[in-house]
Design a protein around this motif. Sequence first.
Motif, PDB file in Angstrom:
ATOM      1  N   GLU A 135      41.031 -31.965 -26.305  1.00 56.95           N
ATOM      2  CA  GLU A 135      41.547 -31.918 -27.667  1.00 56.95           C
ATOM      3  C   GLU A 135      41.511 -30.497 -28.202  1.00 56.95           C
ATOM      4  OE1 GLU A 135      40.851 -33.976 -32.070  1.00 56.95           O
ATOM      5  OE2 GLU A 135      39.535 -34.497 -30.379  1.00 56.95           O
ATOM      6  N   ARG A 136      42.597 -30.136 -28.880  1.00 62.47           N
ATOM      7  CA  ARG A 136      42.683 -28.817 -29.493  1.00 62.47           C
ATOM      8  C   ARG A 136      42.188 -28.906 -30.936  1.00 62.47           C
ATOM      9  NH1 ARG A 136      43.872 -28.793 -24.172  1.00 62.47           N
ATOM     10  NH2 ARG A 136      45.002 -26.922 -23.534  1.00 62.47           N
ATOM     11  N   ASN A 137      40.967 -28.437 -31.187  1.00 61.44           N
ATOM     12  CA  ASN A 137      40.392 -28.378 -32.527  1.00 61.44           C
ATOM     13  C   ASN A 137      39.378 -27.241 -32.567  1.00 61.44           C
ATOM     14  OD1 ASN A 137      38.031 -29.353 -31.279  1.00 61.44           O
ATOM     15  ND2 ASN A 137      38.515 -31.476 -31.806  1.00 61.44           N
ATOM     16  N   GLU A 138      38.742 -27.059 -33.723  1.00 67.19           N
ATOM     17  CA  GLU A 138      37.823 -25.931 -33.869  1.00 67.19           C
ATOM     18  C   GLU A 138      36.681 -25.965 -32.867  1.00 67.19           C
ATOM     19  OE1 GLU A 138      38.543 -26.974 -38.345  1.00 67.19           O
ATOM     20  OE2 GLU A 138      38.862 -27.966 -36.416  1.00 67.19           O
ATOM     21  N   GLU A 139      36.196 -27.156 -32.543  1.00 63.72           N
ATOM     22  CA  GLU A 139      35.066 -27.270 -31.619  1.00 63.72           C
ATOM     23  C   GLU A 139      35.456 -26.910 -30.187  1.00 63.72           C
ATOM     24  OE1 GLU A 139      35.871 -29.698 -33.843  1.00 63.72           O
ATOM     25  OE2 GLU A 139      34.288 -29.068 -35.233  1.00 63.72           O
ATOM     26  N   ASN A 140      36.704 -27.111 -29.835  1.00 61.42           N
ATOM     27  CA  ASN A 140      37.149 -26.933 -28.455  1.00 61.42           C
ATOM     28  C   ASN A 140      38.017 -25.695 -28.237  1.00 61.42           C
ATOM     29  OD1 ASN A 140      35.938 -29.311 -27.389  1.00 61.42           O
ATOM     30  ND2 ASN A 140      37.573 -30.529 -28.318  1.00 61.42           N
ATOM     31  N   MET A 141      38.095 -24.832 -29.255  1.00 60.78           N
ATOM     32  CA  MET A 141      38.926 -23.635 -29.135  1.00 60.78           C
ATOM     33  C   MET A 141      38.113 -22.401 -29.513  1.00 60.78           C
ATOM     34  SD  MET A 141      42.543 -25.101 -30.633  1.00 60.78           S
ATOM     35  CE  MET A 141      43.546 -23.752 -29.966  1.00 60.78           C
ATOM     36  N   GLU A 142      38.635 -21.243 -29.140  1.00 63.30           N
ATOM     37  CA  GLU A 142      37.918 -19.988 -29.360  1.00 63.30           C
ATOM     38  C   GLU A 142      38.901 -18.833 -29.422  1.00 63.30           C
ATOM     39  OE1 GLU A 142      35.370 -20.008 -25.969  1.00 63.30           O
ATOM     40  OE2 GLU A 142      36.985 -19.560 -24.538  1.00 63.30           O
ATOM     41  N   ILE A 143      38.391 -17.672 -29.831  1.00 61.34           N
ATOM     42  CA  ILE A 143      39.194 -16.449 -29.889  1.00 61.34           C
ATOM     43  C   ILE A 143      38.720 -15.496 -28.793  1.00 61.34           C
ATOM     44  CG2 ILE A 143      39.973 -14.523 -31.310  1.00 61.34           C
ATOM     45  CD1 ILE A 143      40.731 -17.226 -32.479  1.00 61.34           C
ATOM     46  N   ARG A 144      39.651 -15.098 -27.934  1.00 58.04           N
ATOM     47  CA  ARG A 144      39.385 -14.088 -26.902  1.00 58.04           C
ATOM     48  C   ARG A 144      39.824 -12.732 -27.461  1.00 58.04           C
ATOM     49  NH1 ARG A 144      43.168 -14.923 -21.942  1.00 58.04           N
ATOM     50  NH2 ARG A 144      44.619 -13.882 -23.374  1.00 58.04           N
ATOM     51  N   ILE A 145      38.875 -11.826 -27.644  1.00 64.25           N
ATOM     52  CA  ILE A 145      39.167 -10.509 -28.213  1.00 64.25           C
ATOM     53  C   ILE A 145      39.659  -9.564 -27.118  1.00 64.25           C
ATOM     54  CG2 ILE A 145      38.250  -8.611 -29.597  1.00 64.25           C
ATOM     55  CD1 ILE A 145      35.988 -10.435 -30.468  1.00 64.25           C
ATOM     56  N   ASP A 146      40.639  -8.730 -27.467  1.00 62.01           N
ATOM     57  CA  ASP A 146      41.188  -7.775 -26.502  1.00 62.01           C
ATOM     58  C   ASP A 146      40.336  -6.508 -26.449  1.00 62.01           C
ATOM     59  OD1 ASP A 146      43.283  -9.547 -25.943  1.00 62.01           O
ATOM     60  OD2 ASP A 146      44.495  -8.722 -27.589  1.00 62.01           O
ATOM     61  N   GLU A 147      39.062  -6.693 -26.174  1.00 64.51           N
ATOM     62  CA  GLU A 147      38.119  -5.594 -25.975  1.00 64.51           C
ATOM     63  C   GLU A 147      37.186  -5.998 -24.835  1.00 64.51           C
ATOM     64  OE1 GLU A 147      38.178  -2.684 -27.633  1.00 64.51           O
ATOM     65  OE2 GLU A 147      39.862  -3.373 -28.890  1.00 64.51           O
ATOM     66  N   ILE A 148      36.537  -5.010 -24.244  1.00 67.90           N
ATOM     67  CA  ILE A 148      35.606  -5.313 -23.150  1.00 67.90           C
ATOM     68  C   ILE A 148      34.315  -5.833 -23.763  1.00 67.90           C
ATOM     69  CG2 ILE A 148      34.320  -4.380 -21.193  1.00 67.90           C
ATOM     70  CD1 ILE A 148      36.584  -2.324 -20.876  1.00 67.90           C
ATOM     71  N   THR A 149      34.193  -7.133 -23.782  1.00 69.03           N
ATOM     72  CA  THR A 149      33.027  -7.772 -24.396  1.00 69.03           C
ATOM     73  C   THR A 149      32.673  -9.024 -23.617  1.00 69.03           C
ATOM     74  OG1 THR A 149      32.221  -8.906 -26.377  1.00 69.03           O
ATOM     75  CG2 THR A 149      34.604  -8.808 -26.110  1.00 69.03           C
ATOM     76  N   TYR A 150      31.459  -9.061 -23.071  1.00 72.42           N
ATOM     77  CA  TYR A 150      31.005 -10.196 -22.271  1.00 72.42           C
ATOM     78  C   TYR A 150      29.762 -10.859 -22.848  1.00 72.42           C
ATOM     79  CZ  TYR A 150      34.270  -8.417 -18.799  1.00 72.42           C
ATOM     80  OH  TYR A 150      35.400  -7.997 -18.147  1.00 72.42           O
ATOM     81  N   SER A 151      29.341 -10.413 -24.047  1.00 72.88           N
ATOM     82  CA  SER A 151      28.133 -10.976 -24.647  1.00 72.88           C
ATOM     83  C   SER A 151      28.243 -10.914 -26.164  1.00 72.88           C
ATOM     84  CB  SER A 151      26.896 -10.196 -24.204  1.00 72.88           C
ATOM     85  OG  SER A 151      26.895  -8.891 -24.782  1.00 72.88           O
ATOM     86  N   LYS A 152      27.342 -11.633 -26.814  1.00 73.05           N
ATOM     87  CA  LYS A 152      27.288 -11.603 -28.270  1.00 73.05           C
ATOM     88  C   LYS A 152      27.018 -10.187 -28.760  1.00 73.05           C
ATOM     89  CE  LYS A 152      25.251 -14.976 -30.495  1.00 73.05           C
ATOM     90  NZ  LYS A 152      24.240 -15.862 -31.141  1.00 73.05           N
ATOM     91  N   GLU A 153      26.143  -9.485 -28.087  1.00 70.07           N
ATOM     92  CA  GLU A 153      25.810  -8.122 -28.506  1.00 70.07           C
ATOM     93  C   GLU A 153      27.004  -7.189 -28.370  1.00 70.07           C
ATOM     94  OE1 GLU A 153      23.124  -7.047 -30.115  1.00 70.07           O
ATOM     95  OE2 GLU A 153      22.615  -9.190 -30.148  1.00 70.07           O
ATOM     96  N   ASP A 154      27.777  -7.349 -27.288  1.00 69.00           N
ATOM     97  CA  ASP A 154      28.982  -6.521 -27.124  1.00 69.00           C
ATOM     98  C   ASP A 154      29.921  -6.685 -28.319  1.00 69.00           C
ATOM     99  OD1 ASP A 154      28.163  -5.568 -24.659  1.00 69.00           O
ATOM    100  OD2 ASP A 154      29.338  -7.024 -23.508  1.00 69.00           O
ATOM    101  N   THR A 155      30.125  -7.938 -28.740  1.00 67.69           N
ATOM    102  CA  THR A 155      31.050  -8.203 -29.842  1.00 67.69           C
ATOM    103  C   THR A 155      30.483  -7.716 -31.166  1.00 67.69           C
ATOM    104  OG1 THR A 155      31.996 -10.100 -28.677  1.00 67.69           O
ATOM    105  CG2 THR A 155      32.319 -10.021 -31.056  1.00 67.69           C
ATOM    106  N   LYS A 156      29.176  -7.873 -31.362  1.00 70.50           N
ATOM    107  CA  LYS A 156      28.558  -7.371 -32.590  1.00 70.50           C
ATOM    108  C   LYS A 156      28.735  -5.863 -32.725  1.00 70.50           C
ATOM    109  CE  LYS A 156      24.933 -10.795 -33.505  1.00 70.50           C
ATOM    110  NZ  LYS A 156      23.461 -11.010 -33.590  1.00 70.50           N
ATOM    111  N   LYS A 157      28.683  -5.154 -31.608  1.00 69.76           N
ATOM    112  CA  LYS A 157      28.844  -3.704 -31.633  1.00 69.76           C
ATOM    113  C   LYS A 157      30.241  -3.286 -32.104  1.00 69.76           C
ATOM    114  CE  LYS A 157      25.396  -2.751 -28.050  1.00 69.76           C
ATOM    115  NZ  LYS A 157      25.181  -2.316 -26.637  1.00 69.76           N
ATOM    116  N   LEU A 158      31.198  -4.199 -31.985  1.00 67.46           N
ATOM    117  CA  LEU A 158      32.559  -3.919 -32.475  1.00 67.46           C
ATOM    118  C   LEU A 158      32.632  -3.981 -33.997  1.00 67.46           C
ATOM    119  CD1 LEU A 158      34.625  -6.099 -29.960  1.00 67.46           C
ATOM    120  CD2 LEU A 158      34.275  -3.615 -29.871  1.00 67.46           C
ATOM    121  N   GLY A 159      31.586  -4.542 -34.604  1.00 65.71           N
ATOM    122  CA  GLY A 159      31.587  -4.725 -36.051  1.00 65.71           C
ATOM    123  C   GLY A 159      32.093  -6.078 -36.490  1.00 65.71           C
ATOM    124  N   VAL A 160      32.388  -6.963 -35.540  1.00 67.61           N
ATOM    125  CA  VAL A 160      32.856  -8.308 -35.855  1.00 67.61           C
ATOM    126  C   VAL A 160      31.671  -9.155 -36.285  1.00 67.61           C
ATOM    127  CG1 VAL A 160      33.973 -10.377 -34.922  1.00 67.61           C
ATOM    128  CG2 VAL A 160      34.756  -8.097 -34.219  1.00 67.61           C
TER     129      VAL A 160
END
Length: 345
Positions: A135-160
Amino acid sequence: MLEFDKKYLEKVIYELFAIDSPSGYTKQATSYIANEIKKMGFSYSYNEKGNLIVKINGKNEVVYGIGAHVDTLGLMVRSIQEDGKLSFEKIGGPNCATLDGEYCKILTRQNKIYTGTILSKSCSSHVYNDALTRERNEENMEIRIDEITYSKEDTKKLGVQTGDYIFIDPKTIITESGFIKTRFNDDKISCCLILCLLKYISDHKIIPYHTLKIIFSTYEEVGHGCSYIDADIVQFLAVDMGCIGLDLNCTEQDVSICAKDSSGPYDYEMVSNLIQLSKDNNIRYVIDIFPKYSSDASAAQRGGNNVRTALIGPGVHASHGMERCHMDGIFNTMYLLYAYITQQG
């Protein structure tokens, strides 16, 4: 029939639809509209919630309100997942099934923009057994960012961070056959047709019979865009999309006159008058009931305003998905609006 400026209409469609404006993030879109209004010589103001209000003096002081909403559907970052991708919440009611694979932008609080893609968590048929059925809903979907990020910390460093807006690509196209294909005909197309109507009024020095307050609202998709309107408005006409499908009468060539939506019936005399104006002016129209729909006119009633309300708009197919409308429905809506604001009595 009146000769509205189609080239101007196409211009503002492309320009306004290109400005991201999900509910709560609309300043750039209202600023664009205000700039167009200023060129036409009309005065405008903002209320505290950011609604843009254009006042046009009529032949008398009785005030009629006309409203369209510039805010659209969108998404917001709910959290950062352990693998660096983003979980999201919906703003308004976008159909998640139509978002799978769509491009998006993430705006940080530092005004940094990252691009990305909205995907199912079972995004590959080569990997996941339920890629086609999950099913396509908020629980089963996500956003793939176009940056080199493989962890929560990587994404936090982007300022997101949580609360950042996610803008969905509208992919606006006007076809040679007159169709407008884009995500947010609801309700930016009504904003554009009102701008085109105002340009005609300005160019031809038309004086409306009643004084007008035209409201470009900013929170309709979340239910309270015109919950407050000025107390001197005696009639409020919302201009929003007409629904298409099931047993509804509306097509993309029509202006829809709504007799009732989920909030209840609209004002009987106003609806009857709009029907008669359509007949008298040979405007292609339909009457419909929208049981899964509410509008800024609904919000005005729920907000306790002492006002009569009605709802019209061009037919829009596949609402809250990949929407489409047609120039015929847009122009029929403008013809009816012109008849409404110039009628005597």
